[in-house]
Every structure is written in C-alpha cells, then in structure tokens.
Design a protein around this motif. Structure first.
Motif, PDB file in Angstrom:
ATOM      1  N   THR A  23       0.933  -1.220   0.113  1.00 26.07           N
ATOM      2  CA  THR A  23       0.093   0.108  -0.088  1.00 26.07           C
ATOM      3  C   THR A  23       0.711   1.345   0.069  1.00 26.07           C
ATOM      4  OG1 THR A  23      -0.210  -0.110   2.301  1.00 26.07           O
ATOM      5  CG2 THR A  23      -1.698  -1.337   1.407  1.00 26.07           C
ATOM      6  N   HIS A  24       0.211   2.364  -0.526  1.00 24.96           N
ATOM      7  CA  HIS A  24       1.009   3.579  -0.438  1.00 24.96           C
ATOM      8  C   HIS A  24       1.401   4.011   1.016  1.00 24.96           C
ATOM      9  CE1 HIS A  24       0.633   8.182  -1.569  1.00 24.96           C
ATOM     10  NE2 HIS A  24       2.018   7.564  -1.442  1.00 24.96           N
ATOM     11  N   GLN A  25       0.535   3.729   1.978  1.00 25.40           N
ATOM     12  CA  GLN A  25       0.892   4.047   3.432  1.00 25.40           C
ATOM     13  C   GLN A  25       1.982   3.151   3.850  1.00 25.40           C
ATOM     14  OE1 GLN A  25      -2.103   3.399   2.163  1.00 25.40           O
ATOM     15  NE2 GLN A  25      -3.601   4.754   3.154  1.00 25.40           N
ATOM     16  N   ARG A  26       2.186   1.762   3.401  1.00 24.49           N
ATOM     17  CA  ARG A  26       3.095   1.112   4.095  1.00 24.49           C
ATOM     18  C   ARG A  26       4.231   1.477   3.477  1.00 24.49           C
ATOM     19  NH1 ARG A  26       0.915  -4.628   4.225  1.00 24.49           N
ATOM     20  NH2 ARG A  26       0.026  -3.768   5.901  1.00 24.49           N
ATOM     21  N   MET A  27       4.387   1.730   2.198  1.00 22.29           N
ATOM     22  CA  MET A  27       5.631   2.057   1.480  1.00 22.29           C
ATOM     23  C   MET A  27       6.282   3.505   2.229  1.00 22.29           C
ATOM     24  SD  MET A  27       6.205  -0.196  -0.753  1.00 22.29           S
ATOM     25  CE  MET A  27       7.754   0.559  -1.450  1.00 22.29           C
ATOM     26  N   GLU A  28       5.321   4.415   2.307  1.00 23.23           N
ATOM     27  CA  GLU A  28       5.735   5.655   2.905  1.00 23.23           C
ATOM     28  C   GLU A  28       6.254   5.655   4.313  1.00 23.23           C
ATOM     29  OE1 GLU A  28       6.686   8.168   1.343  1.00 23.23           O
ATOM     30  OE2 GLU A  28       5.918   7.589  -0.577  1.00 23.23           O
ATOM     31  N   ILE A  29       5.710   4.838   5.054  1.00 24.34           N
ATOM     32  CA  ILE A  29       5.860   4.755   6.516  1.00 24.34           C
ATOM     33  C   ILE A  29       7.335   3.989   6.614  1.00 24.34           C
ATOM     34  CG2 ILE A  29       5.634   3.110   8.596  1.00 24.34           C
ATOM     35  CD1 ILE A  29       2.678   3.541   7.937  1.00 24.34           C
ATOM     36  N   TYR A  30       7.625   2.906   5.676  1.00 23.33           N
ATOM     37  CA  TYR A  30       8.907   2.118   5.769  1.00 23.33           C
ATOM     38  C   TYR A  30       9.996   3.271   5.003  1.00 23.33           C
ATOM     39  CZ  TYR A  30      12.602  -0.880   4.530  1.00 23.33           C
ATOM     40  OH  TYR A  30      13.965  -1.413   4.520  1.00 23.33           O
ATOM     41  N   ARG A  31       9.715   3.883   4.183  1.00 27.09           N
ATOM     42  CA  ARG A  31      10.602   4.870   3.796  1.00 27.09           C
ATOM     43  C   ARG A  31      11.055   6.049   4.742  1.00 27.09           C
ATOM     44  NH1 ARG A  31      11.310   8.612  -0.969  1.00 27.09           N
ATOM     45  NH2 ARG A  31       9.716   7.662  -2.249  1.00 27.09           N
ATOM     46  N   ALA A  32       9.994   6.468   5.621  1.00 23.00           N
ATOM     47  CA  ALA A  32      10.206   7.507   6.645  1.00 23.00           C
ATOM     48  C   ALA A  32      11.298   6.914   7.677  1.00 23.00           C
ATOM     49  CB  ALA A  32       9.075   7.968   7.157  1.00 23.00           C
ATOM     50  N   VAL A  33      11.063   5.443   7.869  1.00 25.19           N
ATOM     51  CA  VAL A  33      12.045   4.959   8.863  1.00 25.19           C
ATOM     52  C   VAL A  33      13.344   4.758   8.188  1.00 25.19           C
ATOM     53  CG1 VAL A  33      12.426   2.806  10.463  1.00 25.19           C
ATOM     54  CG2 VAL A  33      10.120   3.755  10.069  1.00 25.19           C
ATOM     55  N   ILE A  34      13.723   4.369   7.006  1.00 25.32           N
ATOM     56  CA  ILE A  34      15.016   4.118   6.685  1.00 25.32           C
ATOM     57  C   ILE A  34      15.675   5.504   6.318  1.00 25.32           C
ATOM     58  CG2 ILE A  34      14.497   1.851   6.053  1.00 25.32           C
ATOM     59  CD1 ILE A  34      14.396   2.728   3.020  1.00 25.32           C
ATOM     60  N   MET A  35      14.904   6.496   6.129  1.00 28.85           N
ATOM     61  CA  MET A  35      15.333   7.925   5.562  1.00 28.85           C
ATOM     62  C   MET A  35      16.245   8.292   6.580  1.00 28.85           C
ATOM     63  SD  MET A  35      14.468   9.350   2.553  1.00 28.85           S
ATOM     64  CE  MET A  35      13.638  10.658   2.584  1.00 28.85           C
ATOM     65  N   THR A  36      16.047   8.278   7.797  1.00 25.17           N
ATOM     66  CA  THR A  36      16.707   8.885   8.979  1.00 25.17           C
ATOM     67  C   THR A  36      17.450   7.865   9.825  1.00 25.17           C
ATOM     68  OG1 THR A  36      16.318  10.280  11.100  1.00 25.17           O
ATOM     69  CG2 THR A  36      14.604   8.392  10.473  1.00 25.17           C
ATOM     70  N   GLU A  37      18.462   8.514  10.566  1.00 18.32           N
ATOM     71  CA  GLU A  37      19.286   7.625  11.492  1.00 18.32           C
ATOM     72  C   GLU A  37      19.072   8.151  12.848  1.00 18.32           C
ATOM     73  OE1 GLU A  37      23.292   7.256  10.438  1.00 18.32           O
ATOM     74  OE2 GLU A  37      22.131   6.458   8.682  1.00 18.32           O
ATOM     75  N   ASN A  38      17.820   8.624  13.015  1.00 17.46           N
ATOM     76  CA  ASN A  38      17.421   9.030  14.330  1.00 17.46           C
ATOM     77  C   ASN A  38      16.458   8.209  15.249  1.00 17.46           C
ATOM     78  OD1 ASN A  38      18.770  11.595  13.836  1.00 17.46           O
ATOM     79  ND2 ASN A  38      16.694  12.590  13.392  1.00 17.46           N
ATOM     80  N   HIS A  39      16.470   6.854  14.812  1.00 17.67           N
ATOM     81  CA  HIS A  39      15.543   6.005  15.299  1.00 17.67           C
ATOM     82  C   HIS A  39      14.282   6.895  16.063  1.00 17.67           C
ATOM     83  CE1 HIS A  39      19.656   4.988  15.864  1.00 17.67           C
ATOM     84  NE2 HIS A  39      19.335   3.838  15.704  1.00 17.67           N
ATOM     85  N   PRO A  40      13.463   7.336  14.931  1.00 22.51           N
ATOM     86  CA  PRO A  40      12.303   7.844  15.351  1.00 22.51           C
ATOM     87  C   PRO A  40      11.251   7.110  15.948  1.00 22.51           C
ATOM     88  CG  PRO A  40      12.132   7.159  13.138  1.00 22.51           C
ATOM     89  CD  PRO A  40      13.242   6.595  13.572  1.00 22.51           C
ATOM     90  N   ASP A  41      10.299   7.690  16.901  1.00 23.88           N
ATOM     91  CA  ASP A  41       9.133   7.262  17.325  1.00 23.88           C
ATOM     92  C   ASP A  41       8.104   7.171  16.505  1.00 23.88           C
ATOM     93  OD1 ASP A  41       8.069   9.787  17.583  1.00 23.88           O
ATOM     94  OD2 ASP A  41       8.233   9.894  19.777  1.00 23.88           O
ATOM     95  N   ALA A  42       6.871   6.785  16.981  1.00 24.11           N
ATOM     96  CA  ALA A  42       5.833   6.459  15.930  1.00 24.11           C
ATOM     97  C   ALA A  42       5.129   7.836  15.485  1.00 24.11           C
ATOM     98  CB  ALA A  42       4.651   5.646  16.544  1.00 24.11           C
ATOM     99  N   VAL A  43       4.988   8.702  16.458  1.00 19.32           N
ATOM    100  CA  VAL A  43       4.588  10.217  16.103  1.00 19.32           C
ATOM    101  C   VAL A  43       5.381  10.976  15.119  1.00 19.32           C
ATOM    102  CG1 VAL A  43       3.966  12.496  17.061  1.00 19.32           C
ATOM    103  CG2 VAL A  43       3.437  10.279  18.141  1.00 19.32           C
ATOM    104  N   SER A  44       6.809  10.858  15.490  1.00 14.33           N
ATOM    105  CA  SER A  44       7.671  11.329  14.464  1.00 14.33           C
ATOM    106  C   SER A  44       7.536  10.573  12.993  1.00 14.33           C
ATOM    107  CB  SER A  44       9.115  11.282  15.025  1.00 14.33           C
ATOM    108  OG  SER A  44       9.908  11.443  13.724  1.00 14.33           O
ATOM    109  N   VAL A  45       7.241   9.451  13.007  1.00 12.10           N
ATOM    110  CA  VAL A  45       7.059   8.945  11.488  1.00 12.10           C
ATOM    111  C   VAL A  45       6.021   9.247  10.968  1.00 12.10           C
ATOM    112  CG1 VAL A  45       6.771   6.494  10.442  1.00 12.10           C
ATOM    113  CG2 VAL A  45       8.526   6.754  12.003  1.00 12.10           C
ATOM    114  N   TYR A  46       4.893   9.371  11.843  1.00 13.08           N
ATOM    115  CA  TYR A  46       3.458  10.020  11.676  1.00 13.08           C
ATOM    116  C   TYR A  46       3.515  11.285  10.836  1.00 13.08           C
ATOM    117  CZ  TYR A  46      -1.034  11.917  12.627  1.00 13.08           C
ATOM    118  OH  TYR A  46      -2.264  12.437  12.143  1.00 13.08           O
ATOM    119  N   HIS A  47       4.397  12.192  11.530  1.00 14.28           N
ATOM    120  CA  HIS A  47       4.414  13.578  10.812  1.00 14.28           C
ATOM    121  C   HIS A  47       5.143  13.584   9.540  1.00 14.28           C
ATOM    122  CE1 HIS A  47       3.514  14.986  15.044  1.00 14.28           C
ATOM    123  NE2 HIS A  47       2.645  15.431  14.162  1.00 14.28           N
TER     124      HIS A  47
END
Ligand code: MN
Ligand code: MN
Ligand code: ZN
Ligand code: ZN
Lengths: 150, 150
Positions: A25-49
């Motif tokens: 899904t579009h959502q799934r791809m973008e969520i994964y992308r958001a996680v691998i794009m950063t080295e910051n070990h983001p939390d869920a809210v940060s990924v959400y934004h």
DNA sequence: CATGATAATAAGAATTATTCCTAATTGAGA
DNA sequence: TCTCAATTAGGAATAATTCTTATTATCATG
C-alpha cells in the motif's frame, strides 16, 4: 542515505512484502521510507508527521499498525530504553547503540570486538537468542553541558 | 537471597538514604525490599502488590514515585525492552540480561569476557557512558514450546 | 520530649502512548 | 472486470504513568 540507495531498499522491501503476503500500500511504502530515511531512530509520532507530508490523511493507527507489523517480520526493529515511547530502526545490519538517558538520543556504533562475542552457555539454557546487542547508556554531550549549568 | 543478606542490604540502603537526604519512610523501605527480594525484574504493579501485603494502604503512585527516585539515585535500575512497562532491578552489580520478546521474562547472566569490553572511541564522542550492558533478545524456552504448537 | 519545617503520602483525576472497533476502501489474484 | 481478504481512517477505549491536593510523617532542632 543516497536516493539511489533508498530506491534500492524500497525495491527490496517491496519484494519482501510480496514474499510475506503483505499488500503493497501507499501508506506502507511511505512509512517504511520514513523509517529508513533517518538515522534518528524515530518514534511513531515522528514517523507519522513525516509521512503526513506525503499522505495528509494518514492515521496514527496506520503508522503504529505498520511499524509493529514490519518489526514482527524483521524488516525494521524496535529499539530504545524502556522509559520511553517505542523507537524504530530501519538499519537491520548488526550494530549497537549509545542511548542518552536524559533526552533519549540514540546513536549507532559498530564494534568488531563485540561482533563475535561468544554467548555464554548459561544463556542458551534460558531459550533461543535471536539478537545480541550492546546498550551503552549515559549522558549525551548536549545533556552533559546543560546539566552542568544547574 | 538469605534473610541475613536482606537485612544487610536494608541497612546499606538506609545509610544511602541518609547520605542522600531522603527520608526513611515505611513505604520506601518496603518498596526497596520488594525489589531486592526477587530476581524477576518486577514492574511497578508487581511491586505494588507485594508491598500491599505489608502496607495495605500503599498507593500505586507512591510505588512509582519511589522506584523512579531510587533509580535516579542509582540505588536500583530500570531495565527491560521498550515495548513493555518499566521493569526494576535491585541487583546493582554489573551483569547482563536475556529478555524474552514474547512474555517479557528477563534473566540475569554474567560474562567475564564482556566484563571488560573496551568501549569504542567513537562512543565517547557521543557523550559520557555510564553503563554498558549486553541485551540478548530471543524466545524463552517456555514461549518457544508454546509457539511450536501453533 | 515537643515542635515546626518540609518531605512524603493516599486518593483520585489527568495525561499520554498505544491499541481496539467499525465501516469504508483498496490491492491483487481469478 | 470481479471478488474478497487485507488494509485503512477516524474516533473510542485502554493501560501505564504522572499530576494535583489535602493530609500525614520524618527528623533536625530546641
Ligand atoms: Mn540503530
Ligand atoms: Mn538484572
Ligand atoms: Zn541527551
Ligand atoms: Zn517467554
């Protein structure tokens, strides 16, 4: 991370989803992308934004649902200290963490010495180890400075 | 742990409180006792239930407040995976943990090899390390069995 | 030992992170 | 294209933790 690498990882991810029977899904791809794009070990809210910039109607629940699902399938991992909200890590190569107990900053590091530590026999008696991970806790440079002022 | 050891640790604890300027309350003593009495790395509710047997009017807030306070002063520590509630550890001698990702079981182990690992220079650049702790994650023997049935 | 300052407590309300519920939508195989 | 299980958005619910406030207990001091 270079955009060519991102593209490659998204392709690998897509294949993994197919193999696992997860819909792409579009959502799934973008969520994964958001996680691998950063080295910051983001939390869920940060990924959400982050994802919200590309999919304005995304719901926080979808972010949580996917992050947990991907973690369950070993495509990302959950890290962080138990005192905080969940933190996600798209870097699945073996590595270790320095975590600041004050601000929650998490930084990666590698250690060849730790890489091939023997797991004590005693531990195998407890169950089946899946990962071995060194957690160095302390104060990051920034927090150390600000605590000196007090 | 033998009751003579418990008594000794409670004495040491009491001295530590005096040194730190913390009042020695019945609640505080019993909360500390509940943590050091078990090897189970209990969460706050579990500590609350144990203490309640001796102090029926104890409030959960008091348990949380004291556990966090004692952790802040280094008299106990906070452990566990980030996916769960806080877990507390009264064993302040250096040691490591095996954690079951399914049921949350946490077991101690020691490792002379790991005891004197060099912390990579890289890490010192991040800040001031306070503790180094190996976290082995996996499935405990019990959970492995029950998941085979599915 | 009595007293006063202040730290600590109990109880319940509030907050926050995470999960659940449900109706609507969508991806992917037939 | 059609079908249906998987997925989603949105909002409600839950669970862990923290906050608020009035009351109580500790302990230094006289
Ligand atoms: Mn990492
Ligand atoms: Mn322990
Ligand atoms: Zn910090
Ligand atoms: Zn288990």
């Amino acid at each position: 991370m270079k955009s060519v690498d991102i593209t490659h990882r998204l392709n690998v991810f897509q294949e993994a989803c197919e193999r696992l029977g997860l819909k792409i899904t579009h959502q799934r791809m973008e969520i994964y992308r958001a996680v691998i794009m950063t080295e910051n070990h983001p939390d869920a809210v940060s990924v959400y934004h982050r994802v919200k910039k590309r999919i304005p109607m995304i719901s926080l629940d979808t972010v949580y649902r996917n992050l947990k699902l991907l973690a369950k399938h070993g495509l990302i991992s959950i890290v962080g200290l138990s005192q905080e909200s969940l933190r996600f890590d798209g870097n699945m190569t073996p590595h270790h963490h320095f975590a600041c107990v004050k601000c929650g900053m998490i930084r990666d590091f590698n250690s060849p010495a730790i890489g091939h530590l023997p797991i004590p026999e005693e531990v195998k008696g407890f169950g089946s180890p899946v990962s071995v991970h060194l957690e160095v806790k302390g104060l990051c440079a920034t927090c150390k400075k600000s605590s000196r002022r007090n």
